[in-house]
Write a protein that holds these residues in place. Sequence first.
Motif, PDB file in Angstrom:
ATOM      1  N   PHE A 131       1.587   6.321  -7.149  1.00 26.79           N
ATOM      2  CA  PHE A 131       0.462   6.975  -7.898  1.00 26.79           C
ATOM      3  C   PHE A 131       0.376   8.286  -7.687  1.00 26.79           C
ATOM      4  CE2 PHE A 131      -1.958   2.489  -7.611  1.00 26.79           C
ATOM      5  CZ  PHE A 131      -1.327   2.061  -8.646  1.00 26.79           C
ATOM      6  N   ASN A 132       0.575   8.802  -6.471  1.00 22.93           N
ATOM      7  CA  ASN A 132       0.424  10.240  -6.207  1.00 22.93           C
ATOM      8  C   ASN A 132       1.725  11.118  -6.881  1.00 22.93           C
ATOM      9  OD1 ASN A 132      -1.891  10.164  -4.384  1.00 22.93           O
ATOM     10  ND2 ASN A 132      -0.671   9.909  -2.621  1.00 22.93           N
TER      11      ASN A 132
ATOM     12  N   GLN B 113      -7.008  -0.753  -0.586  1.00 25.24           N
ATOM     13  CA  GLN B 113      -6.286   0.081   0.586  1.00 25.24           C
ATOM     14  C   GLN B 113      -5.780   1.283   0.255  1.00 25.24           C
ATOM     15  OE1 GLN B 113      -4.359  -2.834   3.497  1.00 25.24           O
ATOM     16  NE2 GLN B 113      -5.274  -4.175   2.185  1.00 25.24           N
ATOM     17  N   ALA B 114      -5.016   1.446  -0.749  1.00 30.32           N
ATOM     18  CA  ALA B 114      -4.253   2.723  -1.510  1.00 30.32           C
ATOM     19  C   ALA B 114      -5.027   3.777  -2.026  1.00 30.32           C
ATOM     20  CB  ALA B 114      -3.220   2.199  -2.404  1.00 30.32           C
ATOM     21  N   LEU B 115      -6.103   3.364  -2.562  1.00 28.57           N
ATOM     22  CA  LEU B 115      -6.981   4.124  -3.541  1.00 28.57           C
ATOM     23  C   LEU B 115      -7.523   5.543  -2.631  1.00 28.57           C
ATOM     24  CD1 LEU B 115      -9.337   1.750  -5.730  1.00 28.57           C
ATOM     25  CD2 LEU B 115      -7.407   3.255  -6.550  1.00 28.57           C
TER      26      LEU B 115
ATOM     27  N   SER C  52      -6.126   7.229  -0.634  1.00 24.13           N
ATOM     28  CA  SER C  52      -5.051   8.141  -0.461  1.00 24.13           C
ATOM     29  C   SER C  52      -4.482   8.575  -1.794  1.00 24.13           C
ATOM     30  CB  SER C  52      -3.799   7.704   0.313  1.00 24.13           C
ATOM     31  OG  SER C  52      -4.031   7.145   1.623  1.00 24.13           O
ATOM     32  N   THR C  53      -5.216   8.337  -2.927  1.00 27.03           N
ATOM     33  CA  THR C  53      -4.722   8.778  -4.290  1.00 27.03           C
ATOM     34  C   THR C  53      -5.730   9.523  -4.899  1.00 27.03           C
ATOM     35  OG1 THR C  53      -5.431   6.753  -5.364  1.00 27.03           O
ATOM     36  CG2 THR C  53      -3.333   6.722  -4.331  1.00 27.03           C
ATOM     37  N   ASN C  54      -5.605  10.001  -6.183  1.00 28.22           N
ATOM     38  CA  ASN C  54      -6.333  10.838  -6.900  1.00 28.22           C
ATOM     39  C   ASN C  54      -6.830  10.028  -8.062  1.00 28.22           C
ATOM     40  OD1 ASN C  54      -6.369  13.091  -5.591  1.00 28.22           O
ATOM     41  ND2 ASN C  54      -4.339  13.680  -6.503  1.00 28.22           N
TER      42      ASN C  54
ATOM     43  N   VAL D  68       0.796   4.161  -2.872  1.00 28.35           N
ATOM     44  CA  VAL D  68       0.463   5.442  -2.825  1.00 28.35           C
ATOM     45  C   VAL D  68       1.541   6.172  -3.131  1.00 28.35           C
ATOM     46  CG1 VAL D  68      -0.180   7.251  -0.921  1.00 28.35           C
ATOM     47  CG2 VAL D  68      -1.291   4.888  -1.000  1.00 28.35           C
ATOM     48  N   HIS D  69       2.728   6.241  -2.933  1.00 31.08           N
ATOM     49  CA  HIS D  69       3.949   7.085  -3.337  1.00 31.08           C
ATOM     50  C   HIS D  69       3.923   7.010  -4.773  1.00 31.08           C
ATOM     51  CE1 HIS D  69       7.857   9.103  -3.774  1.00 31.08           C
ATOM     52  NE2 HIS D  69       8.125   7.933  -4.701  1.00 31.08           N
TER      53      HIS D  69
ATOM     54  N   VAL E 245       0.806  -1.231  -0.084  1.00 26.04           N
ATOM     55  CA  VAL E 245       0.046   0.020  -0.057  1.00 26.04           C
ATOM     56  C   VAL E 245       0.924   1.221  -0.021  1.00 26.04           C
ATOM     57  CG1 VAL E 245      -1.704   1.408   1.212  1.00 26.04           C
ATOM     58  CG2 VAL E 245      -2.008  -1.304   1.073  1.00 26.04           C
ATOM     59  N   ARG E 246       1.925   1.374   0.821  1.00 24.52           N
ATOM     60  CA  ARG E 246       2.649   2.415   0.989  1.00 24.52           C
ATOM     61  C   ARG E 246       3.468   2.817  -0.220  1.00 24.52           C
ATOM     62  NH1 ARG E 246       8.008   3.275   1.611  1.00 24.52           N
ATOM     63  NH2 ARG E 246       8.363   0.858   1.950  1.00 24.52           N
TER      64      ARG E 246
END
Length: 558
Positions: free
Chosen positions: A120-121, A140-142, A144-146, A117-118, A113-114
């Motif tokens: 994708f962002n 779980q990552a979505l 925290s992303t766009n 997130v890094h 997940v970590r």
Amino acid sequence: MKVQDAVKQAQKRAGLSAKQPDLPAQSLLELWNQAVTDSNQSPAYTCLGQTLSYGEVDQLARRVASYFQKQLKLVPGDRIAVQLPNLIQYPVVVIAAWKLGLVVVNTNPMYTVRELVHQFNDANVKAVVVLDTFYETLTQALPSTNIEHVVVTRPIDLLPQPRQALLTAAMKLMGKRPSLPKGDWIAFPKLLTGSSNYSVHRAKLDDITALQYTGGTTGASKGVMLTQKTIMSNVAQSLDVISNLDNPIQYATTVAPLPLYHIYAFSLCLGLMPATRGHSVLIPDPRNIPQFVSVIKNIKFDIFCGLNSLFVALMQNRDFLRLDFSNLNLTLSGGMALMDSVARDWQRVTGCVIAEGYGMTESSPVISMNPPGHEKIGCAGIPIAGTEIKVVNESGVEQDVDGIGELCVRGDQVMAGYWGREEQTAEVIIDGWLHTGDIVKVDEEGYIKIVDRLKDMIIVSGFNVYPNELEQALTLHPDVAQCAAIGVADDKAGEVVKMFVVSTNPNLNSDHVIAFCKEHMAGYKVPKFVEFRDELPMTNVGKVLRKDLKAEEKAKAA
């Protein structure tokens, strides 16, 4: 003798061009379209027992492109992440992206997940195509992303009926098919149900076509901007090398077990193979050696693409040793150092000499290769056409032949820079020269020998692992006060990670540390060894001296 003089002589002996060869096309899409036009019925990709021709793959890509453009409203320059293993869906999605001018963000499906997130962002990814197995981690990552759109595919989605239905039923009975929760995602087959009409994007040479994430030479994961020009230039350079093969490379069948999300395999299977109208046999899980061997046992393959750890694993399999290697004309090795003993064993087993190469993500990726018929075991080859090199010491003074220093590279395959990181780009591209971070020497015959790495990067089975990233992740553990990661030698993987830990809890043990790491980092980054220390060697300003830890490990091994 000057290094570049030795290189030019080497290129001349091997029949290679010193200048950048002409591009076979002005974009990857144009190159692909040429193959579709003149080799429509030729096999392009094989996977899971299914072979699709260039024309068939293109038709699928057209439908996917239409859906992306009309339904998802993706426009040129939008970033789309491909989070898949080696399935035919991979090239279908990538080619669809080319048709629309989308930027492909190749994503390791095993990322945590970590890590997702890094990436994708950082890339501001708008859509992602993911395998069903990895959907749960992605969900779980979505938040925290766009990311706006998620497409989920199963391995069998492109298989014909009734085979697909039979396999679905069998997988359900065995409990192997992951159950997908309800959510705002799109099933891959839906992309194929509409029309194949779309507005094609005409790419320019300087357009970014892929963001390939790497720690590079400076630590934290960054997006390497690969343009149409950098990748097409590298394809042209590679074509120049393999044009000297005794047997024609056109329409060759290549075994492709290395992941397409890695630049080495991406460039080979989506650049070099279409350029030669080649046929790529995609291996989704090369770690399953018995299954891997069963897939290729009835295939007359001409080219094998691998790396040291894979060669070792294959040669330990009895069925592999019984394969027919009579067609094998070229074995490519890259991504990690090739051990001399492995190269000799491979030649004995297959009758084919391994052509070791050297490159990095920042160079699209190939910098040097051992030309067929001019291989020198233990060396990374000679610079490919249109590639200048120099070796500089710590003071920046250029070294002559046999002098040791950092390898610097200049050529059309060098990246446009790091995405959104001008300062870090300026640190590695100085006056047009890419500073690789690798310590080398070039012999009088023009061959590059890798001596060491300038930075502390660890290479595990061809994948770059960056100690800073691992240490930052582990220090999130409440019982870890300090830690340091180094690479230690391993016969199979080349290197594996060893973590030194200073703990505030005497009950913390190696199993706890490894379990925590598995939650926060991809499998190949997880330490194989953990050693607890009361303190770590430090500089006066408090920086951990990894070189001292490395020296201790070397002394133990001696």
